[in-house]
Design an enzyme around this catalytic site. Structure first.
Site, PDB file in Angstrom:
ATOM      1  N   ARG A   1       2.492   4.688   8.690  1.00  0.00           N
ATOM      2  CA  ARG A   1       1.394   3.765   8.392  1.00  0.00           C
ATOM      3  C   ARG A   1       1.946   2.530   7.683  1.00  0.00           C
ATOM      4  NH1 ARG A   1      -4.153   5.053   4.976  1.00  0.00           N
ATOM      5  NH2 ARG A   1      -2.699   5.930   3.457  1.00  0.00           N
TER       6      ARG A   1
ATOM      7  N   ASP B   1      -4.776   8.242  -4.630  1.00  0.00           N
ATOM      8  CA  ASP B   1      -4.035   7.098  -4.119  1.00  0.00           C
ATOM      9  C   ASP B   1      -4.889   5.863  -4.306  1.00  0.00           C
ATOM     10  OD1 ASP B   1      -5.933   7.171  -2.113  1.00  0.00           O
ATOM     11  OD2 ASP B   1      -4.530   7.645  -0.500  1.00  0.00           O
TER      12      ASP B   1
END
Length: 558
Positions: A175, A461
């Site tokens: 990603r 996160d």
């Protein structure tokens, strides 16, 4: 290397890569030229699309625009003939995917885990220091070539990839950072390069042919898109990149993280734009909740309660899942589930059992909803997810399941996607305090270069921190009242709680902590004085270590 400048940090002796030689095999002349070509071709379009985001958001904030299906793309939605790409080698079975940053230990543990794929993340779980980004690329370079083993200098423990004689190798997916981010250490023609193109370009240039030789391919997760035009931009990048390296078109595969509310109204169009490279959509649940708050923040009829009350079963989240599964399966691509953020609680058996029961219930919901796979943040959760998906999905995927064909199926309407009413949801002072605590702890760690942080046995996160600070902003500007203490949520209240949490955290933190720095950035957000589009762009300059003069490109290896 005309027009390319590198402002990478160098030490007092002007050693080019002071930490070691690994980035030298990543930041090469030819790799940077490849990235620069992508930037020169697509940089202008990227900036135009980011401005289009801002214009639309400003109109929504003012109440002069609303969200809905696009009339201009009705022909795409109404054409039943087109499909996404066929399943690529190594991506047929994605029932359990593990995610985490491209750190060497993480990579080894992920590739040894009982999972189908590993999504190595340069975005929400990585603080993009120059060291983290370049070493992340170097670690993946080594992993793809079977050279990832290492000995931990602190513990002496040896880490190596284990043999998997009875299972297929774990498939690697990367990603890159989203379109909104820049890599300020590298300038192309005087402007910072797109972080998306930098991360994608380096990885693709160095590894695409080796990945194909390994029997898989260059596979990606593309994040935070808000429109099908942003997906078209990614597709154009893929086409050019494959042409430049003489790789057949359609070799790249990309799964789009459907993690924005505007993007939810263009799910079908996003798959269409990526179709020759599409591997489906993923329910990026925490970013999606954040985007919902962010997009509708000025509308008092869309105030969400405490984060713990915003579950996957509430109306707008349930509609999002239902629509994503139906659209993906009708178009022949994967509908991936979301993250189990829990991590094992080693010192409390009862608490651990309760946490794992929540994971099990969440994975059961996903497989019954029609998802083809799910995410975990810790290898210990893989067995739980595998057991559930193996039981209810014994075949590699359930793309053939199309809920649209079921009797009495009611597809979600556009209004369902914005139905944020939550029965029993409450805004509490405890919720305010927890949001401030999570945001402070995450931001402090990010400023120290750590993008994936265990907090209260959850792997937090950037997305989860975004939810926390966005809720605080929304509650303050709409003058909400706590339902446990009956206090108005004012800038004074959130400021005082922030000060209390800061003082408490600093008591036990090391002298090198960055809590005060984090609090300075957080204060305007939680007091309702400003709302930045992303925490990561708000904090990025603080971890950018630019050299006063550019590194001479002539020193780079070929």
């Amino acid at each position: 290397m005309n027009g390319i400048e590198i402002f990478a940090p160098i030490d007092s002796s002007h050693q080019l890569w002071p930490e070691a030689t690994a980035p030298a095999k990543i930041i090469t002349k030819s790799a940077l030229e490849f990235v620069a070509t992508l930037q020169r071709t697509h940089g202008k379009t990227r900036k135009e699309l980011l401005e289009a985001r801002n214009v639309r958001q400003q109109a929504i904030d003012k109440g002069t625009a609303s969200l809905g299906l696009l009339d201009s793309t009705a022909h795409i939605r109404n054409d039943a003939s087109w499909k996404g790409a066929s399943l690529a080698p190594g991506l047929e079975d994605r029932r359990v995917e593990i995610t985490g940053p491209p750190e060497r230990k993480m990579i080894v543990n992920a590739l040894n885990a009982d999972v189908s794929t590993y999504m190595s993340d340069f975005e929400d779980s990585l603080a993009p220091t120059w060291s983290n980004v370049t070493w992340g690329q170097a670690h993946l370079y080594d992993a793809i070539r079977g050279q990832i083993g290492f000995s931990d200098a602190k513990t002496g423990k040896q880490y190596d990839i284990l043999s998997r004689p009875h299972r297929k190798p774990v498939t690697l997916i990367v990603r890159p950072r989203g379109w909104h981010m820049e890599e300020k250490h590298v300038l192309v023609d005087g402007e910072p390069v797109s972080a998306s193109l930098f991360d994608f370009g380096l990885y693709f240039y160095h590894n695409a042919k080796q990945l194909i030789s390994n029997g898989a391919g260059p596979y990606f997760y593309v994040p935070k898109m808000e429109s099908h035009l942003e997906a078209r931009l990614w597709n154009n990048v893929f086409v050019q990149a494959q042409d430049l390296l003489h790789i057949p078109q359609g070799t790249i595969r990309a799964t789009a993280l459907l993690e924005t509310l505007p993007g939810a109204f263009e799910m079908e169009e996003i798959i269409y734009e990526l179709r020759d490279h599409s591997s489906g959509l993923n329910c990026g649940r925490w970013d999606y909740i954040f985007s919902t708050i962010k997009t509708l923040k000025n509308d008092s009829s869309h105030i969400l309660p405490d984060r713990a009350d915003v579950t996957m079963s509430v109306p707008f989240m349930s509609a999002y899942v239902k629509k994503l599964v139906e659209v993906c399966h009708r178009r022949g691509v994967h509908a991936m589930g979301g993250m189990a953020a829990q991590i094992p609680i080693k010192n409390d058996i009862q608490a651990n059992e309760a946490a794992m029961a929540r994971v099990k219930a969440d994975k059961l919901r996903e497989v019954k909803a029609g998802h083809d796979g799910t995410w975990v943040a810790h290898p210990a959760l893989a067995s739980i997810a595998n057991d559930i998906f193996n039981q209810y999905m014994p075949q590699p995927n359930q793309i053939s399941f199309n809920p649209f064909t079921l009797d009495n199926y009611q597809p979600p309407t556009p209004s369902d996607l914005t139905n944020t009413h939550i029965d029993g949801g409450r805004i509490t002072e405890a919720g305010i305090r927890k949001n401030i605590y999570i945001a402070l702890c995450y931001m402090e760690a990010w400023l120290r270069g750590q993008g994936c942080v265990p907090i209260d046995y959850l792997m937090e996160d950037a997305a989860t921190a975004e939810v926390s600070r966005a809720q605080l902003y929304q509650w303050v500007i709409h003058k909400c009242t706590t339902q446990d203490t009956n206090k108005p949520i004012t800038p004074e209240l959130t400021t005082s709680i922030l000060a209390e949490e800061l003082a408490s955290l600093e008591k036990t933190a090391s002298q090198q902590n960055k809590f005060a720095q984090a609090a300075r950035h957080l204060l305007p957000e939680v007091s309702g004085h400003q709302f930045n589009n992303f925490l990561t762009t708000l904090l990025y300059d603080d971890i950018t270590t630019l050299s006063p003069v550019p590194v001479d490109p002539a020193q780079l290896e070929e």
